[in-house]
Design an enzyme around this catalytic site. Structure first.
Site, mmCIF file in Angstrom:
data_model
loop_
_atom_site.group_PDB
_atom_site.id
_atom_site.type_symbol
_atom_site.label_atom_id
_atom_site.label_comp_id
_atom_site.label_asym_id
_atom_site.label_seq_id
_atom_site.Cartn_x
_atom_site.Cartn_y
_atom_site.Cartn_z
ATOM 1 N N HIS A 56 -10.264 13.323 -0.356
ATOM 2 C CA HIS A 56 -9.695 14.376 -1.196
ATOM 3 C C HIS A 56 -10.267 15.711 -0.735
ATOM 4 C CE1 HIS A 56 -8.144 11.821 -4.569
ATOM 5 N NE2 HIS A 56 -9.078 10.993 -4.108
ATOM 6 N N HIS A 83 -9.142 7.345 1.895
ATOM 7 C CA HIS A 83 -8.609 8.705 1.834
ATOM 8 C C HIS A 83 -9.688 9.684 1.413
ATOM 9 C CE1 HIS A 83 -7.898 6.902 -2.146
ATOM 10 N NE2 HIS A 83 -7.926 8.115 -2.662
ATOM 11 N N CYS A 134 0.845 -1.200 0.000
ATOM 12 C CA CYS A 134 0.000 0.000 0.000
ATOM 13 C C CYS A 134 0.879 1.248 0.000
ATOM 14 C CB CYS A 134 -0.912 -0.010 1.221
ATOM 15 S SG CYS A 134 -1.882 1.507 1.389
#
Length: 124
Positions: free
Chosen positions: A111, A109, A4
């Protein structure tokens, strides 16, 4: 996760332009920005997708989202009010989940996009 890229960034095995770090989160500039300001906020804990979160992740998810306005303000794209009382500035947050959701890196995640709007349709 051994392969990762975001775990490698957390472990400092791969460099990143880090703009925020605490015990649970890391935020850094996207290496291929889609907007004048494009930051990624990731948990240090590896979680593949938003769909892999549970009730136990509620505080972590809240912390990720609460960090966005702070980072936006620090990078000049926060929401403000002008002399006439109109809202100014602004940014967009986006979490892609799974292949049909446009997720490319399988480490949760968020953004954070901001700046002038040639990227306006992004994530809509």
């Amino acid at each position: 996760m051994d392969n990762c890229i975001f775990c490698k960034i957390v472990a400092k095995q791969i460099p990143a332009n880090v703009v925020y770090e605490d015990d649970a989160l890391l935020a850094f500039k996207d290496i291929n920005p889609a907007a004048p300001v494009h930051l990624l906020v990731i948990p240090k804990e590896h979680i593949d997708t938003l769909s892999d979160t549970t009730e136990a992740h509620t505080a972590l998810l809240g912390k990720m989202l609460a960090l966005a306005p702070k980072l936006a303000a620090e990078h000049g794209v926060g929401v403000g009010v002008d002399a006439e009382g109109k809202r100014t500035g602004g940014y967009k947050t986006l979490v892609n989940s799974g292949p049909n959701g446009g997720q490319e890196v399988y480490h949760l995640h968020l953004h954070m996009y901001g700046g002038p709007r040639p990227w306006r349709g992004l994530g809509t």
